[in-house]
Design a protein around this motif. Structure first.
Motif, PDB file in Angstrom:
ATOM      1  N   PRO A  78      17.270   7.870  41.967  1.00 19.41           N
ATOM      2  CA  PRO A  78      18.272   8.394  41.032  1.00 19.41           C
ATOM      3  C   PRO A  78      19.144   9.477  41.667  1.00 19.41           C
ATOM      4  N   ASN A  79      20.407   9.448  41.315  1.00 20.77           N
ATOM      5  CA  ASN A  79      21.328  10.480  41.784  1.00 20.77           C
ATOM      6  C   ASN A  79      21.112  11.784  41.021  1.00 20.77           C
ATOM      7  N   LYS A  80      21.299  12.886  41.729  1.00 21.14           N
ATOM      8  CA  LYS A  80      21.164  14.209  41.120  1.00 21.14           C
ATOM      9  C   LYS A  80      22.563  14.761  40.839  1.00 21.14           C
ATOM     10  N   THR A  81      22.795  15.117  39.604  1.00 15.31           N
ATOM     11  CA  THR A  81      24.115  15.603  39.246  1.00 15.31           C
ATOM     12  C   THR A  81      24.435  16.920  39.935  1.00 15.31           C
ATOM     13  N   ARG A  82      25.732  17.195  40.134  1.00 13.53           N
ATOM     14  CA  ARG A  82      26.184  18.383  40.858  1.00 13.53           C
ATOM     15  C   ARG A  82      26.920  19.336  39.921  1.00 13.53           C
ATOM     16  N   PRO A  83      26.393  20.517  39.698  1.00 11.32           N
ATOM     17  CA  PRO A  83      27.112  21.477  38.852  1.00 11.32           C
ATOM     18  C   PRO A  83      28.420  21.952  39.472  1.00 11.32           C
ATOM     19  N   THR A  84      28.578  21.838  40.790  1.00 11.66           N
ATOM     20  CA  THR A  84      29.821  22.272  41.429  1.00 11.66           C
ATOM     21  C   THR A  84      31.024  21.478  40.945  1.00 11.66           C
ATOM     22  N   PHE A  85      30.781  20.267  40.423  1.00  9.05           N
ATOM     23  CA  PHE A  85      31.845  19.449  39.851  1.00  9.05           C
ATOM     24  C   PHE A  85      31.839  19.494  38.326  1.00  9.05           C
ATOM     25  N   GLY A  86      30.847  20.131  37.766  1.00  2.00           N
ATOM     26  CA  GLY A  86      30.725  20.182  36.314  1.00  2.00           C
ATOM     27  C   GLY A  86      29.503  19.471  35.788  1.00  2.00           C
ATOM     28  N   GLY A  87      29.007  18.489  36.541  1.00  3.93           N
ATOM     29  CA  GLY A  87      27.750  17.855  36.164  1.00  3.93           C
ATOM     30  C   GLY A  87      27.857  16.546  35.424  1.00  3.93           C
ATOM     31  N   TYR A  88      29.082  16.060  35.168  1.00  2.95           N
ATOM     32  CA  TYR A  88      29.245  14.807  34.439  1.00  2.95           C
ATOM     33  C   TYR A  88      30.040  13.806  35.280  1.00  2.95           C
ATOM     34  N   PRO A  89      29.451  13.234  36.329  1.00  3.72           N
ATOM     35  CA  PRO A  89      30.183  12.286  37.179  1.00  3.72           C
ATOM     36  C   PRO A  89      30.598  11.029  36.413  1.00  3.72           C
ATOM     37  N   GLN A  90      31.751  10.480  36.777  1.00  7.58           N
ATOM     38  CA  GLN A  90      32.210   9.218  36.195  1.00  7.58           C
ATOM     39  C   GLN A  90      31.500   8.058  36.871  1.00  7.58           C
ATOM     40  N   ILE A  91      30.980   7.135  36.056  1.00  7.34           N
ATOM     41  CA  ILE A  91      30.417   5.900  36.615  1.00  7.34           C
ATOM     42  C   ILE A  91      31.148   4.666  36.107  1.00  7.34           C
ATOM     43  N   LYS A  92      32.032   4.823  35.152  1.00  4.59           N
ATOM     44  CA  LYS A  92      32.810   3.676  34.687  1.00  4.59           C
ATOM     45  C   LYS A  92      33.639   3.157  35.853  1.00  4.59           C
ATOM     46  N   PHE A  93      33.600   1.855  36.071  1.00  6.67           N
ATOM     47  CA  PHE A  93      34.241   1.123  37.164  1.00  6.67           C
ATOM     48  C   PHE A  93      33.397   1.113  38.440  1.00  6.67           C
ATOM     49  N   TYR A  94      32.284   1.846  38.467  1.00  7.75           N
ATOM     50  CA  TYR A  94      31.454   1.845  39.671  1.00  7.75           C
ATOM     51  C   TYR A  94      30.486   0.670  39.593  1.00  7.75           C
ATOM     52  N   ALA A  95      30.645  -0.297  40.491  1.00  8.06           N
ATOM     53  CA  ALA A  95      29.838  -1.511  40.441  1.00  8.06           C
ATOM     54  C   ALA A  95      28.488  -1.314  41.102  1.00  8.06           C
ATOM     55  N   LEU A  96      27.446  -1.663  40.383  1.00  5.31           N
ATOM     56  CA  LEU A  96      26.093  -1.585  40.931  1.00  5.31           C
ATOM     57  C   LEU A  96      25.758  -2.912  41.604  1.00  5.31           C
ATOM     58  N   ASP A  97      25.986  -2.977  42.880  1.00  4.70           N
ATOM     59  CA  ASP A  97      25.755  -4.205  43.627  1.00  4.70           C
ATOM     60  C   ASP A  97      25.297  -3.833  45.035  1.00  4.70           C
ATOM     61  N   PRO A  98      24.053  -4.108  45.355  1.00  3.11           N
ATOM     62  CA  PRO A  98      23.533  -3.724  46.674  1.00  3.11           C
ATOM     63  C   PRO A  98      24.312  -4.329  47.834  1.00  3.11           C
ATOM     64  N   SER A  99      25.022  -5.432  47.604  1.00  7.79           N
ATOM     65  CA  SER A  99      25.751  -6.084  48.688  1.00  7.79           C
ATOM     66  C   SER A  99      27.149  -5.506  48.886  1.00  7.79           C
ATOM     67  N   THR A 100      27.557  -4.609  47.983  1.00  6.81           N
ATOM     68  CA  THR A 100      28.903  -4.055  48.067  1.00  6.81           C
ATOM     69  C   THR A 100      29.036  -3.142  49.275  1.00  6.81           C
ATOM     70  N   LYS A 101      30.121  -3.294  49.998  1.00  4.64           N
ATOM     71  CA  LYS A 101      30.374  -2.431  51.144  1.00  4.64           C
ATOM     72  C   LYS A 101      30.762  -1.034  50.671  1.00  4.64           C
ATOM     73  N   VAL A 102      30.433  -0.055  51.465  1.00  2.00           N
ATOM     74  CA  VAL A 102      30.786   1.320  51.141  1.00  2.00           C
ATOM     75  C   VAL A 102      32.306   1.459  51.075  1.00  2.00           C
ATOM     76  N   TYR A 103      32.788   2.144  50.039  1.00  2.00           N
ATOM     77  CA  TYR A 103      34.201   2.418  49.825  1.00  2.00           C
ATOM     78  C   TYR A 103      35.040   1.162  49.654  1.00  2.00           C
ATOM     79  N   THR A 104      34.405   0.056  49.390  1.00  2.00           N
ATOM     80  CA  THR A 104      35.141  -1.184  49.168  1.00  2.00           C
ATOM     81  C   THR A 104      34.587  -1.872  47.939  1.00  2.00           C
ATOM     82  N   GLU A 105      35.474  -2.361  47.095  1.00  2.00           N
ATOM     83  CA  GLU A 105      35.043  -3.053  45.893  1.00  2.00           C
ATOM     84  C   GLU A 105      35.835  -4.339  45.746  1.00  2.00           C
ATOM     85  N   PHE A 106      35.196  -5.313  45.149  1.00  2.00           N
ATOM     86  CA  PHE A 106      35.833  -6.595  44.891  1.00  2.00           C
ATOM     87  C   PHE A 106      35.710  -6.988  43.422  1.00  2.00           C
TER      88      PHE A 106
END
Length: 599
Positions: free
Chosen positions: A360-388
């Motif tokens: 699990p990811n640990k939230t960061r208070p330096t950004f406020g603590g509420y990271p956006q995950i909408k549009f973030y695809a959970l796919d182990p085969s996805t390349k870093v910084y690249t989405e399809f």
């Protein structure tokens, strides 16, 4: 798919030949042509080839998918450059504002086609179809210009170097530009064909854009009384209703397989939306063609979401979170309990991992603590910084929200209307239906304070529709413009907040019962974590208040807040900040141009 990119390549090549050598501003230059319109625009196929280039245009004519709400009150902090952020801190002027938005080359490309169709031979319906697509994109161009500048010069022809009167004319009034945008969209809605892929402009995309524009313009005129256009607002709102109802009768549906949050999440993380009946217009991406988007950047990179947005999500029983006892001091781990399921697919909840089954990811208070995950695809085969993943541009949910809001603004909304619109969205995620009578009887005081210009017997339900719009369309790029049209820019002047921290010490933010992060005054002040076992202390991610990256609103406890709001305070000057200034160099080139109000 391959045909699409081949045609786009041809279009780019043709445009490069036509406009090669043009280095001056659009209003100063003559279209130069090695291939003339007489040579090229002869068949419907020529029109199709040329219009394919419109889909790839960028800048102020872009009709791409929105994947974030930068810069708006939905964001706690944004570390990238933002003109809006600079503006509300008093750092924007006509001399330093970006000139990229005062670009007219894409309009020239569109008008070049529209002005050179006299020799095209073929089926008239097909000719009008591609003509409609060109007029659709011209409307998009001017819609964007209106949102940024208000009044702008309107051109429906390609100018010649000798056209001094047009090149150096004053701005046209907002009413003329708005009527022209509407006329272009009306033509597109009447002539663009209804069939075909949702990756191309169709009749339904045209009607949806017409509804979007009319809602914007109708509400802008209603709430911005300084324009003295209130008496024309209803005409636009009425067309927003009729255009949205045409789409509602066309067979689109809300994607709902009964999986609630998962159904909502799949709208933004699927590699193929071609069979999704909620998509009216979307962008397709394909790994085989190496055609990718950049949605990996939405997560924990340069921004996080705000406590204001987090507080907007209702409880599972349909009651406002802000009416719950102690809501304002609930720490991160408790914020997601019994909430609207859309919250946990938009804002990172405890236990979230970027890899299925991962740590699990640990939230960061330096950004406020509420990271956006909408549009973030959970796919182990996805390349870093690249989405399809495919990305929605216009989806049916927005059309339903347009219909409900416009009807409420005109005081003609019924419970049956709510059941056909807002409540379909709530039903998808298992939320209770919005009841018009109940909402109007007890308007949410938090929303009343946010939107003080709302009044009347339908105030409560209008506020709930605004809540629903923010929740359903969060991070899709609508929020800033919604604040503009509702004349709610003052919300941008408020210092943003992140999660609540009860005090210095260590906190479990993943939900496994073990402390993950700690907030201390400084590296030397470790007392708040000294009683923890070494096995826990050694794995803590430590954050220090003296690092100047964030502070707590009450000293050693409170909401995460940000030093730049102290060193460079926010303000919102009305009506000035509802527009951007025209770049000074353009005023020098054309002295007849005048700045928007206040600039």
């Amino acid at each position: 798919m391959k045909t699409r990119y081949y045609l786009t390549f041809l279009m780019a090549l043709f445009a490069a030949i036509i406009f090669s050598g043009c280095k001056k501003d659009f209003l100063d230059r003559l279209p130069q042509s090695a291939i003339t319109s007489k040579d090229f625009f002869k068949t419907v196929a020529d029109m199709e080839t040329y219009s394919n280039g419109f889909y790839e245009m960028s800048g102020n004519t872009s009709l791409g998918a929105g994947t974030n709400d930068v810069f708006s009150d939905n964001i706690s902090v944004y570390l990238g450059g933002s003109e809006v952020d600079n503006m509300i801190r008093g750092n924007i002027s006509a001399s330093n504002v970006s000139g990229d938005s005062w670009k007219w080359d894409n309009l020239r490309r569109i008008n070049y086609m529209l002005n050179n169709l006299q020799n095209v031979k073929g089926d008239q319906a097909s000719i009008d179809h591609f003509k409609g697509i060109a007029r659709f994109y011209r409307a998009v161009f001017y819609f964007q210009m209106m949102k940024r500048f208000g009044d702008v010069p309107f051109y429906n022809t390609v100018l010649e170097a000798t056209d001094d009167a047009a090149l150096y004319k004053a701005k046209d009034p907002r009413s003329l530009v708005a009527d022209s945008v509407r006329a272009d969209l009306e033509f597109a809605a009447a002539h663009v064909k209804p069939d075909g892929s949702a990756t191309r402009i169709t009749k339904w995309a045209s009607l949806s854009m017409l509804a979007r524009f009319c809602l914007f313009e109708g509400t802008f005129r209603k709430y911005h009384d300084e324009l003295n256009l209130q008496n024309t607002a209803n005409t636009f709102l009425e067309r927003a209703i009729s255009a949205s109802q045409e789409v509602m009768a066309a067979g689109f549906t809300i994607y709902n397989t009964g999986k609630k949050a998962e159904d909502y999440q799949k709208l933004f993380t699927s590699t193929d939306l071609s069979s999704n009946k909620e998509m009216i217009f979307y962008q397709d991406y394909d790994q085989a063609l190496n055609h990718s988007n950049s949605t990996h950047y939405v997560f924990d990179w340069q921004w996080s979401l705000s406590k204001s947005l987090a507080d907007t999500y209702l409880m599972l029983d349909g009651k406002p979170f802000t009416s719950s006892p102690g809501y304002s001091t609930k720490p991160y781990l408790q914020m997601f309990t019994n909430r609207d399921p859309r919250m946990g697919t938009t804002i990172m909840p405890p236990g979230f991992s970027t890899v299925i089954g991962g740590i699990p990811n640990k939230t960061r208070p330096t950004f406020g603590g509420y990271p956006q995950i909408k549009f973030y695809a959970l796919d182990p085969s996805t390349k870093v910084y690249t989405e399809f993943t495919d990305l929605p541009v216009i989806r049916y949910a927005e059309v339903l929200l347009i219909n409900a809001e416009a009807k409420t603004e005109l005081n003609i909304l019924t419970q049956a209307d709510l059941d056909k619109t807002v409540n379909l969205l709530r039903s998808r995620v298992g939320m209770p239906a919005l009841n018009m009578t109940t909402a109007n009887a007890q308007p949410d005081p938090v929303l009343v304070a946010m939107y003080p210009l709302t009044t009347g017997s339908n105030q409560g339900v209008l506020l709930e529709i605004r809540r629903e719009r923010n929740v359903e369309l969060a991070c899709e790029g609508f929020r800033f413009n919604d604040l503009l049209r509702w004349k709610a820019g003052k919300l941008l002047a408020k210092p943003t907040q992140g999660m609540y921290i009860p005090g210095l010490g260590a906190y479990d933010v993943t939900g496994d019962g073990i402390e993950d992060i700690a907030i201390l005054n400084s590296p030397s002040e470790t007392g708040p974590i000294s009683s923890l076992p070494e096995s826990v202390r050694s794995k803590l991610v430590l954050y220090y208040l003296n690092s100047n990256s964030f502070y707590l609103s009450e000293g050693t406890k409170g909401f995460v807040m940000f030093p730049q709001d102290i060193s460079s305070p926010r303000s919102f000057i009305e009506p000035k900040y509802y527009y951007f200034p025209i770049p000074l160099q353009q005023i020098v080139l054309n002295p007849k141009l005048t700045q928007p109000a206040g600039w």
